[in-house]
Structure formats: C-alpha cells, structure tokens
Design an enzyme around this catalytic site. Sequence first.
Site, PDB file in Angstrom:
ATOM      1  N   HIS A  98       0.853  -1.203  -0.040  1.00  0.00           N
ATOM      2  CA  HIS A  98      -0.025  -0.024  -0.190  1.00  0.00           C
ATOM      3  C   HIS A  98       0.870   1.244  -0.028  1.00  0.00           C
ATOM      4  O   HIS A  98       0.782   2.009   0.824  1.00  0.00           O
ATOM      5  CB  HIS A  98      -0.886  -0.147   1.208  1.00  0.00           C
ATOM      6  CG  HIS A  98      -2.159   0.673   1.229  1.00  0.00           C
ATOM      7  ND1 HIS A  98      -2.189   2.037   1.076  1.00  0.00           N
ATOM      8  CD2 HIS A  98      -3.396   0.331   1.234  1.00  0.00           C
ATOM      9  CE1 HIS A  98      -3.534   2.429   1.036  1.00  0.00           C
ATOM     10  NE2 HIS A  98      -4.501   1.678   1.062  1.00  0.00           N
ATOM     11  N   GLU A 128      -0.523   1.242  -5.728  1.00  0.00           N
ATOM     12  CA  GLU A 128      -0.434  -0.293  -5.008  1.00  0.00           C
ATOM     13  C   GLU A 128      -0.587  -1.530  -5.751  1.00  0.00           C
ATOM     14  O   GLU A 128      -1.500  -1.791  -5.955  1.00  0.00           O
ATOM     15  CB  GLU A 128      -1.808  -0.021  -3.783  1.00  0.00           C
ATOM     16  CG  GLU A 128      -1.953   1.178  -3.139  1.00  0.00           C
ATOM     17  CD  GLU A 128      -3.316   1.152  -2.527  1.00  0.00           C
ATOM     18  OE1 GLU A 128      -3.920   0.281  -2.113  1.00  0.00           O
ATOM     19  OE2 GLU A 128      -3.523   2.413  -2.483  1.00  0.00           O
TER      20      GLU A 128
HETATM   21  O1  TA6 Z   1      -6.185   0.999  -1.118  1.00  0.00           O
HETATM   22  C1  TA6 Z   1      -7.061   1.900  -1.346  1.00  0.00           C
HETATM   23  C2  TA6 Z   1      -7.943   1.678  -0.006  1.00  0.00           C
HETATM   24  O2  TA6 Z   1      -8.690   0.378   0.074  1.00  0.00           O
HETATM   25  C3  TA6 Z   1      -8.959   2.739   0.052  1.00  0.00           C
HETATM   26  O3  TA6 Z   1     -10.210   2.307  -0.245  1.00  0.00           O
HETATM   27  C4  TA6 Z   1      -8.917   3.102   1.514  1.00  0.00           C
HETATM   28  O4  TA6 Z   1      -9.693   2.306   2.584  1.00  0.00           O
HETATM   29  C5  TA6 Z   1      -7.578   3.005   1.829  1.00  0.00           C
HETATM   30  O5  TA6 Z   1      -7.224   1.805   1.375  1.00  0.00           O
HETATM   31  C6  TA6 Z   1      -6.955   3.036   3.180  1.00  0.00           C
HETATM   32  O6  TA6 Z   1      -7.607   1.900   3.933  1.00  0.00           O
HETATM   33  P1  TA6 Z   1      -7.190   2.131   5.596  1.00  0.00           P
HETATM   34  O7  TA6 Z   1      -7.664   0.586   6.060  1.00  0.00           O
HETATM   35  O8  TA6 Z   1      -5.582   1.980   5.566  1.00  0.00           O
HETATM   36  O9  TA6 Z   1      -7.493   3.427   5.994  1.00  0.00           O
END
Ligand code: TA6
Length: 293
Positions: free
Chosen positions: A162, A267
């Site tokens: 991420h 990501e």
């Molecule tokens: O990767 C994108 C995502 O899935 C978004 O939808 C948002 O939820 C982000 O990840 C952050 O997620 P988190 O659980 O770290 O707040």
Amino acid sequence: MPTETTERGILLKHPSGPTAEILYYGATVISWKVADPVGQLQERLFVSSKAYLDGSKPVRGGIPVIFPCFGPPTHPDHSKLPQHGFARNETWKFDSVVMDNQAGVAVRFVLDPTANEQIQAIYSKKFRLAYVVILSAHQLATDLHVENTSPTEALEFQALFHTYIRAPADSVKVSPLQSLQYYDKTESTDQARAVPKTEDRTEVDVKTFTDSVYENAPGKYHVIWPNGGLEVKTKNFKDVVVWNPQEEGRKIGDMETDGWKQYICVEPGYVRGFVSLEPHKQWLGQQVLTVVQ
Ligand code: TA6
C-alpha cells in the site's frame, strides 16, 4: 554502518547516501530518502504527521504490507480479519542483514504465526511470511515471500504493497493504465458487484477522488509530476490500485490537514481473486521503486 537497530525498527544507510527506515510494527517502511539533482536528500514516501508509529494503529503512510486480504474480507478463511488483513498490524521479527556491499543493503523480517496468539485467534491457516527490503543507490525494492507451511491444505490469499508516494496529488499522473479494466470504488465499495470500466486515457490524474482497482495491469508504471517521478516495477502482482481521497481525506482520523494533497497511493497487488498456493510451496510478490527524476 549500513544498518542501525533502534527501539522501533531498523535504519538502512546506503554508502552513497540514501536512507530508509523500517518499523518492526507491520514491517512498515516509513522513510526512503534519495538525493535530488542538487544532492539534497529528499523523502520519497508520505507518512501523515498524525500517523500512529507506536503500534496502536496501522501506519497512515509509508509502505504498509497488506496480507492475506485486501479491503474488507471476502474469503471464508478471512472472515475474522480486519480490513486489509493483519500483516500491517502485527510486530514482525528482524531476522538478518541479507546484503551489505557497495551495491546496497538489504534486511529480512519474518512473521511466524506459530508464536503469535493474536493471529491464531483470527486466522487458522498455516503460513510463514518473510519480507526483504533492499536499498540501493536509486531504488527501493520490497519482496514479500509467502510460504504455505501446511502439509495438506492450499493457502488462498491476497497481497498488496500500500505504497504512499510523496507527490503533489493535484498534478501527478500514473501511466500506462489505458484500456485496462478497473473497478471504481468511489462508486461501489462492493467490488463483486461493481461494473468494470475501461480506462480510455493514457494516464490517470488524481485531481478528483480516485480509488480504482485495475486488473491484469502491465506491472510497470510511471508516476510523474512536475520536477519529480518514480518508476514502479512489479513481479507477480497482476493488479494495481490507485488511491487518493482528495477532500474525503478530511474524514480520515490520522490524516494530517491537507495530507491528501501530498501523496498518491500506487499499490501493486494481487487483489482481484486469490493466489492459491499449494502445500509447502512459496510465492513472491515484488515491487521495485526507482527515482526517475
Ligand atoms: O487501497 C485503497 C483503500 O482500499 C481505500 O479504499 C482506503 O480504504 C485505503 O485503502 C486506506 O485504507 P485504511 O484501512 O488504511 O484506512
């Protein structure tokens, strides 16, 4: 000294100047600095100033390791897991320095559930993770090794890095994503029902709220902005997620004011469907980030 152990993690220092820091918590890379054209070390990742670095919450920024599920769990094996799984929420063990020469420095972390009651309480599958972070002159590579330690059962999982790339969100472009099928999570969080779209532009800018899951992506991306850019190359990550919340970022508790203006998440992952790993087999997911300007 190419590596330094601190209370919270490991500091890496490349002979030519670049540095990186990895927390034991989540094996989260929270810093990667490489010199700019005038020789000034610049931070290439974004970590919110309101991020929790004490292990109480997943880090808002850097490179969280996502395993064994991406987003809200959808697989029966993952029914007790939090969003994005547990790898980013657990404390990993520093295992060893696996490279230390003029080319670079690399360290290995492991996550072994056999000694981890928290994981065993929510996840019954047998596995072991190893995570190798390699710092070279202009690159940072992250390798996730997944081992199925079951003698009989297949291991089904998703995995993703991420990565919060520090960039001006209102002028960053990600390419090539054209003609790829993608799911727009801003329209439907239930990806199973989301209607696939096809990106008809050669690049994606994120001036608007973006949260797209691109399927069967090319595995090599350019993330470019005025006077800056990174190349992202991947191995075994067939999908890629592009996320920037824009004003929605105000609702994120650990997002600093206007933090969403300072990053784009690109990501690399295997998030549409599941990897199915046979007993005693291993799987590797890799990203290589290279400073291109
Ligand atoms: O990767 C994108 C995502 O899935 C978004 O939808 C948002 O939820 C982000 O990840 C952050 O997620 P988190 O659980 O770290 O707040």
